[in-house]
Design a protein around this motif. Structure first.
Motif, short mmCIF file in Angstrom:
data_model
loop_
_atom_site.label_atom_id
_atom_site.label_comp_id
_atom_site.label_asym_id
_atom_site.label_seq_id
_atom_site.Cartn_x
_atom_site.Cartn_y
_atom_site.Cartn_z
N MET A 1 -9.12 -3.30 25.66
CA MET A 1 -9.37 -2.21 24.70
C MET A 1 -10.50 -1.30 25.19
SD MET A 1 -8.66 -0.66 21.87
CE MET A 1 -7.61 -1.80 20.96
N GLN A 2 -11.55 -1.92 25.74
CA GLN A 2 -12.68 -1.13 26.24
C GLN A 2 -12.23 -0.23 27.39
OE1 GLN A 2 -16.08 -3.37 27.42
NE2 GLN A 2 -17.33 -1.60 27.87
N HIS A 3 -11.42 -0.77 28.30
CA HIS A 3 -10.94 0.01 29.44
C HIS A 3 -10.09 1.18 28.94
CE1 HIS A 3 -9.69 0.95 33.47
NE2 HIS A 3 -8.41 0.75 33.18
N LYS A 4 -9.24 0.93 27.94
CA LYS A 4 -8.41 1.99 27.37
C LYS A 4 -9.28 3.09 26.78
CE LYS A 4 -5.46 3.00 23.42
NZ LYS A 4 -4.76 2.46 22.22
N GLU A 6 -12.34 3.85 27.51
CA GLU A 6 -13.05 4.55 28.57
C GLU A 6 -12.18 5.63 29.19
OE1 GLU A 6 -14.34 1.60 31.31
OE2 GLU A 6 -15.97 0.86 30.04
N ILE A 7 -10.93 5.31 29.46
CA ILE A 7 -10.02 6.28 30.07
C ILE A 7 -9.75 7.43 29.12
CG2 ILE A 7 -7.67 6.66 30.91
CD1 ILE A 7 -7.70 3.83 32.03
N VAL A 8 -9.44 7.10 27.87
CA VAL A 8 -9.13 8.13 26.87
C VAL A 8 -10.32 9.06 26.69
CG1 VAL A 8 -8.69 8.55 24.41
CG2 VAL A 8 -7.38 6.80 25.65
N ASN A 9 -11.50 8.50 26.53
CA ASN A 9 -12.70 9.32 26.32
C ASN A 9 -13.01 10.17 27.56
OD1 ASN A 9 -13.16 8.38 23.72
ND2 ASN A 9 -14.43 6.67 24.41
N LYS A 10 -12.81 9.60 28.74
CA LYS A 10 -13.06 10.36 29.96
C LYS A 10 -12.10 11.55 30.06
CE LYS A 10 -14.23 8.34 33.80
NZ LYS A 10 -14.21 7.55 35.06
N VAL A 11 -10.83 11.31 29.77
CA VAL A 11 -9.84 12.40 29.82
C VAL A 11 -10.18 13.49 28.81
CG1 VAL A 11 -7.43 13.01 29.34
CG2 VAL A 11 -7.96 10.99 30.72
N LEU A 12 -10.56 13.10 27.60
CA LEU A 12 -10.88 14.09 26.57
C LEU A 12 -12.13 14.88 26.92
CD1 LEU A 12 -10.14 12.07 23.29
CD2 LEU A 12 -8.70 13.76 24.44
N ASN A 13 -13.15 14.21 27.42
CA ASN A 13 -14.39 14.90 27.80
C ASN A 13 -14.16 15.86 28.97
OD1 ASN A 13 -15.98 13.66 25.83
ND2 ASN A 13 -16.48 11.93 27.14
N VAL A 14 -13.46 15.38 29.99
CA VAL A 14 -13.17 16.21 31.15
C VAL A 14 -12.30 17.40 30.75
CG1 VAL A 14 -11.81 16.28 33.28
CG2 VAL A 14 -13.46 14.44 32.92
N GLY A 41 -0.41 8.06 36.48
CA GLY A 41 0.17 7.08 35.54
C GLY A 41 -0.77 6.74 34.41
N SER A 42 -2.07 6.65 34.71
CA SER A 42 -3.05 6.33 33.66
C SER A 42 -3.09 7.42 32.61
CB SER A 42 -4.44 6.14 34.27
OG SER A 42 -4.48 5.00 35.08
N LEU A 43 -3.09 8.69 33.06
CA LEU A 43 -3.14 9.79 32.09
C LEU A 43 -1.90 9.80 31.21
CD1 LEU A 43 -4.49 13.32 32.43
CD2 LEU A 43 -2.14 13.06 31.63
N TYR A 44 -0.73 9.69 31.83
CA TYR A 44 0.50 9.77 31.06
C TYR A 44 0.78 8.51 30.24
CZ TYR A 44 1.83 14.24 33.07
OH TYR A 44 1.88 15.57 33.41
N HIS A 45 0.04 7.47 30.51
CA HIS A 45 0.16 6.26 29.67
C HIS A 45 -0.43 6.51 28.28
CE1 HIS A 45 0.47 2.01 28.70
NE2 HIS A 45 -0.80 2.04 28.30
N PHE A 46 -1.45 7.39 28.22
CA PHE A 46 -2.14 7.63 26.95
C PHE A 46 -1.83 9.00 26.35
CE2 PHE A 46 -4.99 4.67 29.31
CZ PHE A 46 -4.88 3.59 28.44
N PHE A 47 -1.37 9.96 27.16
CA PHE A 47 -1.11 11.31 26.66
C PHE A 47 0.24 11.80 27.17
CE2 PHE A 47 -5.71 10.84 27.23
CZ PHE A 47 -6.17 11.14 25.95
N HIS A 48 0.97 12.49 26.31
CA HIS A 48 2.29 12.99 26.69
C HIS A 48 2.19 14.18 27.63
CE1 HIS A 48 4.12 10.34 23.81
NE2 HIS A 48 3.48 10.90 22.80
N ASN A 49 1.25 15.07 27.37
CA ASN A 49 1.10 16.30 28.14
C ASN A 49 -0.23 16.96 27.79
OD1 ASN A 49 1.58 17.46 25.56
ND2 ASN A 49 3.78 17.55 25.98
N LYS A 50 -0.45 18.17 28.30
CA LYS A 50 -1.72 18.87 28.05
C LYS A 50 -1.88 19.21 26.57
CE LYS A 50 -2.29 23.09 29.63
NZ LYS A 50 -2.55 24.27 30.50
#
Length: 212
Positions: A1-4, A6-14, A41-50
């Motif tokens: 859960m923590q790893h998930k 981290e990725i989601v927050n990093k993508v949103l911040n960036v 793959g990591s980005l599209y695992h959590f987000f459909h698109n921009k």
């Protein structure tokens, strides 16, 4: 859960930083992937698109706005001021950070994001103004929220493309047009506008770490 998270927050911040720096249209998915240092793959695992990424950012801003106003005004007190702070926060945000205004226009122009904005705002407006309008149905609040979205979209569009209104007049007009939807007396509306301006002039409000 923590790893998930981290990725989601990093993508949103960036993504938020890139959208502001080079515009929504100028930011490609690959830019986000490279800047975040993650795999495709990591980005599209959590987000459909921009668009889905922007939707998550919009939801975060909405939740921050609600939390912000509840920190200024007790939940049981002055729903008009809470509503006003949330509306004024958006307008002051784009007036101070013009580069963010494009994101608002993109969000309001997206049927996917607009749908979520209206649903969240309808629930919020019903929470705030139910006691003023005990006979209102969900559809009554939904219809008024649609109208408010249209007003905000129009005023933001005016600011970006024409900017013929003085900032104070823009804020006065928006609240003067929206609060009556919930049967708020004019005297209380004027009092709410003055209170809200005083709070924002103090310069103590931040959204996403940016001073308003």
């Amino acid at each position: 859960m923590q790893h998930k998270n981290e990725i989601v927050n990093k993508v949103l911040n960036v993504s938020r930083n890139l959208f502001i720096k080079q515009g929504y249209a100028g930011t490609k998915i690959q830019h986000i992937i490279d800047e975040a240092g993650i795999t495709t793959g990591s980005l599209y695992h959590f987000f459909h698109n921009k668009e889905d990424i922007l939707l998550h950012i919009v939801k975060d801003v909405f939740c921050q706005s609600v939390e912000l106003t509840d920190n200024f005004v007790k939940k049981t007190d002055d729903p008009c001021l809470r509503f006003s702070l949330e509306i004024m926060g958006q307008i002051c945000f784009i007036q101070k950070y013009r580069e963010i205004s494009e994101l608002y226009l993109v969000a309001y122009g997206s049927s996917l994001i607009s749908e979520h904005i209206v649903i969240m705002a309808t629930e919020r407006n019903r929470e705030l103004f139910k006691k003023f309008n005990p006979d209102f149905t969900y559809e009554d609040f939904y219809a008024r929220t649609l109208a408010i979205k249209g007003i905000l979209h129009s005023f933001i569009d005016e600011y970006v493309h024409y900017n013929k209104l003085k900032d104070d007049n823009r804020l006065n007009n928006i609240l003067g047009l929206t609060l009556p939807f919930f049967n708020i007396p004019d005297k209380q509306i004027q009092k709410t506008i003055q209170k809200t301006k005083k709070i924002f002039k103090s310069g103590s409000i931040k959204i996403y770490g940016l001073q308003i």
